[in-house]
Design a protein around this motif. Sequence first.
Motif, PDB file in Angstrom:
ATOM      1  N   LYS A 208      -3.475 -11.384   6.281  1.00 28.26           N
ATOM      2  CA  LYS A 208      -2.750 -12.383   7.084  1.00 28.26           C
ATOM      3  C   LYS A 208      -1.242 -12.145   6.996  1.00 28.26           C
ATOM      4  O   LYS A 208      -0.525 -12.233   8.005  1.00 28.26           O
ATOM      5  N   LYS A 209      -0.774 -11.850   5.805  1.00 30.52           N
ATOM      6  CA  LYS A 209       0.659 -11.604   5.602  1.00 30.52           C
ATOM      7  C   LYS A 209       1.103 -10.368   6.396  1.00 30.52           C
ATOM      8  O   LYS A 209       2.130 -10.381   7.070  1.00 30.52           O
TER       9      LYS A 209
ATOM     10  N   SER B 181       1.103 -11.048  10.140  1.00 25.40           N
ATOM     11  CA  SER B 181       2.257 -11.838  10.594  1.00 25.40           C
ATOM     12  C   SER B 181       3.515 -10.972  10.702  1.00 25.40           C
ATOM     13  O   SER B 181       4.421 -11.277  11.471  1.00 25.40           O
ATOM     14  N   GLN B 182       3.551  -9.877   9.967  1.00 20.86           N
ATOM     15  CA  GLN B 182       4.692  -8.963  10.019  1.00 20.86           C
ATOM     16  C   GLN B 182       4.525  -7.942  11.137  1.00 20.86           C
ATOM     17  O   GLN B 182       5.428  -7.189  11.420  1.00 20.86           O
TER      18      GLN B 182
END
Length: 146
Positions: A54-55, A58-59
């Motif tokens: 997820k991290k 998002s990037q």
Amino acid sequence: MSNLESLEKIKSVYSLKYDLAISKVAILEKEHLRVKNKLDEILSYYNEYCDFFKKKSSQGLGIHQFKNHCQFISQFSPVITQQKKIIQDLELKITQEKKQLFNHYKDFKSLEHILSKKNAELLSLKSKQEITSQEEHFVNMHFNKN
């Protein structure tokens, strides 16, 4: 061989069966705990990886990277399902072995109760025989004097 000796031997067999059943339950419970811990590790790793994914998403990820991550995550599902199935099977075995353990316990305790009654009867009979023997001895002494 007397009935009492036979019952003692049967009791010892049931004692062994009872001890074996206790061991089986303990082994299965230990295995259940091990497999459950393994599932917890897998789920923990899965959740950590999903958070990482997820991290990264998002990037911004490229299509190729996104597909690779999704493929990797999808490989967890069969492993988790398999671990859950193993846990279910072990829980079923534990339940069955506990029923068996309870049955052996009941049989063992029943035999102990029967043996206890038989021993009490035997002691009572021996006591009565001793009293009868003493009475006969007393009567014989009394008749021999006359």
